[in-house]
Design a protein around this motif. Structure first.
Motif, PDB file in Angstrom:
ATOM      1  N   GLU A  92       0.808  -1.228   0.000  1.00 49.65           N
ATOM      2  CA  GLU A  92       0.000   0.000   0.000  1.00 49.65           C
ATOM      3  C   GLU A  92       0.838   1.274   0.000  1.00 49.65           C
ATOM      4  O   GLU A  92       0.389   2.323  -0.429  1.00 49.65           O
ATOM      5  N   ASP A  93       2.069   1.187   0.478  1.00 48.82           N
ATOM      6  CA  ASP A  93       2.904   2.381   0.502  1.00 48.82           C
ATOM      7  C   ASP A  93       3.298   2.847  -0.898  1.00 48.82           C
ATOM      8  O   ASP A  93       3.883   3.892  -1.060  1.00 48.82           O
ATOM      9  N   GLU A 421      13.094  11.902  -9.268  1.00 44.38           N
ATOM     10  CA  GLU A 421      12.747  11.846 -10.686  1.00 44.38           C
ATOM     11  C   GLU A 421      12.142  10.494 -11.055  1.00 44.38           C
ATOM     12  O   GLU A 421      11.335  10.388 -11.955  1.00 44.38           O
ATOM     13  N   GLU A 422      12.540   9.453 -10.339  1.00 39.15           N
ATOM     14  CA  GLU A 422      11.953   8.128 -10.561  1.00 39.15           C
ATOM     15  C   GLU A 422      10.542   8.041  -9.996  1.00 39.15           C
ATOM     16  O   GLU A 422       9.799   7.129 -10.313  1.00 39.15           O
ATOM     17  N   GLY A 423      10.209   8.956  -9.063  1.00 39.35           N
ATOM     18  CA  GLY A 423       8.902   8.866  -8.411  1.00 39.35           C
ATOM     19  C   GLY A 423       8.938   8.011  -7.160  1.00 39.35           C
ATOM     20  O   GLY A 423       7.912   7.671  -6.590  1.00 39.35           O
ATOM     21  N   VAL A 424      10.155   7.647  -6.694  1.00 33.00           N
ATOM     22  CA  VAL A 424      10.270   6.841  -5.474  1.00 33.00           C
ATOM     23  C   VAL A 424       9.908   7.695  -4.265  1.00 33.00           C
ATOM     24  O   VAL A 424       9.336   7.236  -3.288  1.00 33.00           O
ATOM     25  N   THR A 425      10.279   8.957  -4.354  1.00 35.25           N
ATOM     26  CA  THR A 425      10.028   9.871  -3.239  1.00 35.25           C
ATOM     27  C   THR A 425       9.717  11.244  -3.817  1.00 35.25           C
ATOM     28  O   THR A 425       9.942  11.486  -4.999  1.00 35.25           O
ATOM     29  N   GLN A 426       9.195  12.128  -2.980  1.00 32.22           N
ATOM     30  CA  GLN A 426       9.071  13.511  -3.388  1.00 32.22           C
ATOM     31  C   GLN A 426      10.080  14.322  -2.599  1.00 32.22           C
ATOM     32  O   GLN A 426      10.278  14.079  -1.415  1.00 32.22           O
ATOM     33  N   LEU A 444       7.109   2.491   4.462  1.00 33.30           N
ATOM     34  CA  LEU A 444       8.025   1.564   3.787  1.00 33.30           C
ATOM     35  C   LEU A 444       8.884   2.271   2.738  1.00 33.30           C
ATOM     36  O   LEU A 444      10.013   1.873   2.476  1.00 33.30           O
ATOM     37  N   GLN A 445       8.364   3.346   2.167  1.00 34.33           N
ATOM     38  CA  GLN A 445       9.154   4.072   1.168  1.00 34.33           C
ATOM     39  C   GLN A 445      10.457   4.616   1.749  1.00 34.33           C
ATOM     40  O   GLN A 445      11.464   4.657   1.061  1.00 34.33           O
ATOM     41  N   PHE A 446      10.430   5.003   3.020  1.00 38.33           N
ATOM     42  CA  PHE A 446      11.664   5.511   3.637  1.00 38.33           C
ATOM     43  C   PHE A 446      12.687   4.384   3.788  1.00 38.33           C
ATOM     44  O   PHE A 446      13.882   4.587   3.624  1.00 38.33           O
ATOM     45  N   GLU A 447      12.191   3.186   4.092  1.00 38.20           N
ATOM     46  CA  GLU A 447      13.105   2.040   4.210  1.00 38.20           C
ATOM     47  C   GLU A 447      13.718   1.707   2.859  1.00 38.20           C
ATOM     48  O   GLU A 447      14.903   1.406   2.756  1.00 38.20           O
ATOM     49  N   VAL A 448      12.895   1.776   1.809  1.00 43.52           N
ATOM     50  CA  VAL A 448      13.408   1.523   0.455  1.00 43.52           C
ATOM     51  C   VAL A 448      14.423   2.596   0.085  1.00 43.52           C
ATOM     52  O   VAL A 448      15.484   2.314  -0.463  1.00 43.52           O
ATOM     53  N   MET A 449      14.104   3.849   0.432  1.00 44.72           N
ATOM     54  CA  MET A 449      15.024   4.953   0.151  1.00 44.72           C
ATOM     55  C   MET A 449      16.365   4.745   0.832  1.00 44.72           C
ATOM     56  O   MET A 449      17.427   4.851   0.207  1.00 44.72           O
ATOM     57  N   ALA A 450      16.322   4.438   2.135  1.00 45.27           N
ATOM     58  CA  ALA A 450      17.564   4.234   2.892  1.00 45.27           C
ATOM     59  C   ALA A 450      18.360   3.080   2.299  1.00 45.27           C
ATOM     60  O   ALA A 450      19.584   3.151   2.139  1.00 45.27           O
ATOM     61  N   ASP A 451      17.648   2.009   1.930  1.00 44.71           N
ATOM     62  CA  ASP A 451      18.277   0.826   1.357  1.00 44.71           C
ATOM     63  C   ASP A 451      18.978   1.172   0.039  1.00 44.71           C
ATOM     64  O   ASP A 451      20.132   0.824  -0.195  1.00 44.71           O
ATOM     65  N   ARG A 452      18.277   1.899  -0.806  1.00 47.82           N
ATOM     66  CA  ARG A 452      18.856   2.229  -2.111  1.00 47.82           C
ATOM     67  C   ARG A 452      19.965   3.277  -1.997  1.00 47.82           C
ATOM     68  O   ARG A 452      20.958   3.211  -2.720  1.00 47.82           O
ATOM     69  N   LEU A 453      19.800   4.237  -1.090  1.00 45.62           N
ATOM     70  CA  LEU A 453      20.864   5.238  -0.905  1.00 45.62           C
ATOM     71  C   LEU A 453      22.144   4.568  -0.412  1.00 45.62           C
ATOM     72  O   LEU A 453      23.257   4.928  -0.800  1.00 45.62           O
ATOM     73  N   ASP A 460      25.140   6.816   3.923  1.00 44.51           N
ATOM     74  CA  ASP A 460      24.508   6.417   5.177  1.00 44.51           C
ATOM     75  C   ASP A 460      23.652   7.596   5.640  1.00 44.51           C
ATOM     76  O   ASP A 460      24.184   8.640   6.029  1.00 44.51           O
ATOM     77  N   VAL A 461      22.337   7.454   5.533  1.00 42.99           N
ATOM     78  CA  VAL A 461      21.475   8.607   5.803  1.00 42.99           C
ATOM     79  C   VAL A 461      20.656   8.430   7.080  1.00 42.99           C
ATOM     80  O   VAL A 461      20.443   7.315   7.554  1.00 42.99           O
ATOM     81  N   ILE A 462      20.223   9.557   7.595  1.00 49.26           N
ATOM     82  CA  ILE A 462      19.350   9.563   8.777  1.00 49.26           C
ATOM     83  C   ILE A 462      18.078  10.312   8.403  1.00 49.26           C
ATOM     84  O   ILE A 462      18.132  11.421   7.840  1.00 49.26           O
TER      85      ILE A 462
END
Length: 529
Positions: A92-93, A421-426, A444-453, A460-462
């Motif tokens: 759903e995220d 630009e991919e639409g993963v995040t704004q 969950l999008q933040f977890e995907v973002m952290a994982d991909r970054l 290593d982001v916070i």
């Protein structure tokens, strides 16, 4: 058959699969590829190494969690038709990514878990299909497990979705008692074999003794009585009502046991629509582009970076709406007027990628590019056509993001812009202060973002709490927006397209400022493209 754009478009079936997480969408995807001859054995592609995956779940976080996070496309030729299967995130995220993928689909397969029926996420995705008038085929999965009464499932489709269910098949039992299904039109019985490796026996006539090999007298009576009742109670399947979005053909089966999958594919081939004419803006006038039109045109509905970890690639998913595309063609972007030669377009055949020598309306090709193409871009040979933009939705969660190593701040900016630009995040850049604010539809999008970054950019982001809870795009005249901006500088930001965004601490604050500034609109969605 002639190789004209119109004839080729007519044999395309471009469809998406929508479902609640865990309804069995990925298994169904794999088995559709198997039924279509795109792979030789379910699971065999995965067995041949991580770089040969059938499943579209290529991202590390997807493999670990068993969920689809990014949408991708798989093309296969079957029975004289070309199928383009668009896989959508089930979680759903990721509804925004799913919404954009559905803009590229001509039909959808709704997968329901036979034990759970219509779940909240299915309902959400269905609404998106209804918004876009996308016809829906229903596949009731997991009949080999304990299931709800099939009449109750049909009733739920009718009441919750306001959609007339028209079963093309009727199940004989469920769970341990599941023996197969009756083809209501052919009046045959299709036997189910629990051991999928042995395959399923071919259909047998319903009016002979051959059925007795599979059903005892009580089971046969129950199945035939149910089939008779449902035919009396349901409206007969009407292909026109299906195409208009009022009716859904229903198929029962078990994706895991490859049962009902061939019937689903045959239903899509027979009844799902080929690509249709699409509304377009040209020189300020609204008109239509037809699949058989000579000019090549289409739109970018998704951008995916780093699909191949060995190459920092960036692929735009381009849905063709007209013409005959040929490799090496030059296409122009309506927004920028920039022309690009498409020399290495990709077709996605199950786990393989091949260079696309040609493609037609309904096809989705991957265009490798370095940040030139964006979600929502309209491309055509003349560069004069503009398709309706794809929507951005106001994020539900806002977070500040920073990198632990301050020396990598520049890299963070570039990485976040890429993901936006991919639409993963704004991504929002506040006018005051240096921290970026990122927005997402779900946690969950933040977890995907952290994982991909971490994996793709070695950052290593916070993510930290943001003082803001809501984001709205501003509409109105330049003077009115500037007047508002000058008095709310601390809450102003710009998005990836430099559009003005108001960041509010609460929904109450938005209502409060909206009353005080009636000439400014505070928008929940914004079209890209």
């Amino acid at each position: 058959m002639s190789n004209t754009p119109a004839a080729e478009a007519a044999r395309r079936r471009t469809f998406a699969i929508i479902s609640h997480p865990d309804a069995g969408k990925t298994t169904l995807t794999e088995n559709l590829l198997l039924a279509g001859g795109a792979i030789r054995a379910a699971g065999q592609v995965r067995a041949r190494g991580e770089n040969r995956r059938t499943r579209s779940d290529w991202m590390k976080i997807e493999r670990e969690r068993g969920i689809s996070v990014s949408a991708s496309v798989m093309t296969f030729d079957h029975d004289g038709l070309m199928f383009n299967l668009l896989d959508t995130p089930g979680h759903e995220d990721f509804s925004e990514d799913t919404y954009r993928t559905l803009t590229a689909a001509d039909a959808a397969v709704m997968v329901l878990d036979a034990a759970k029926g219509i779940e909240p996420q299915t309902l959400k995705l269905f609404e998106v299909c209804r918004l876009r008038d996308i016809p829906i085929v229903t596949f009731i999965n997991k009949m080999d497990r304990e299931a709800q009464d099939p009449f109750a499932l049909l009733d739920e489709i009718a009441t919750k979705l306001q959609l007339d269910p028209a079963p093309l098949y009727w199940p004989a039992g469920s769970g341990g008692r599941f023996k197969g299904m009756i083809d209501l039109r052919a009046q045959t019985f299709i036997p189910y074999n629990r051991n999928r490796d042995e395959g399923h026996d071919p259909a047998v006539p319903l009016n002979g003794n051959a059925v007795d090999r599979y059903l005892d007298p009580a089971e046969r009576e129950e199945a035939e009585e149910g089939a008779m009742l449902v035919q009396e109670a349901s409206k007969p399947f009407d292909p026109e009502a299906f195409l208009e979005g009022h009716m859904t053909p229903v198929i029962f089966g078990s994706a895991l046991r490859h049962f009902g999958v061939d019937e689903l594919l045959a239903t899509l081939g027979a009844f799902a629509p080929p690509p249709k004419a699409v509304k377009v803006e040209k020189g300020g006038q609204t008109s239509e582009v037809s699949p058989g039109d000579p000019e090549v045109s289409g739109f970018v509905f998704k951008v995916q970076a780093n699909m191949d970890p060995n190459h920092r690639d960036r692929i735009a998913f381009f849905r063709l709406t007209s013409g005959k595309f040929q490799r090496g063609m030059k296409l122009k972007s309506q927004g920028t007027g920039k022309q690009m030669s498409v020399n290495a377009p990709i077709m996605f055949f199950a786990s393989d990628r091949e260079l696309a020598e040609e493609a037609f309306a309904g096809d989705v090709i991957g265009i490798p590019n370095h940040g030139v193409l964006r979600v929502g871009d309209s491309l055509s040979e003349t560069g004069t056509l503009r398709f309706a933009g794809l929507p951005n939705f106001a994020p539900e969660i806002l977070r500040r993001v920073r990198v632990r190593d301050p020396l990598k701040a520049k890299h963070l900016k570039k990485a976040l812009e890429g993901l936006a630009e991919e639409g993963v995040t704004q991504l929002f850049r506040p006018e005051l202060g240096s921290d970026f604010v990122v927005g997402a539809v779900g946690q969950l999008q933040f977890e995907v973002m952290a994982d991909r970054l971490g994996n793709e950019y070695a950052l290593d982001v916070i993510f930290e709490a943001s003082p803001f809870a809501e984001a709205r795009w501003l509409g109105g005249t330049d003077a009115d927006i500037e007047n508002f901006r000058s008095t709310h500088r601390t809450a102003m930001a710009s998005d990836i397209d430099n559009s003005p965004v108001f960041l509010a601490k609460s929904a109450w604050e938005i209502n409060y400022v909206a009353e005080r500034y009636p000439k400014v609109s505070f928008q929940r969605t914004r079209e890209r493209g």
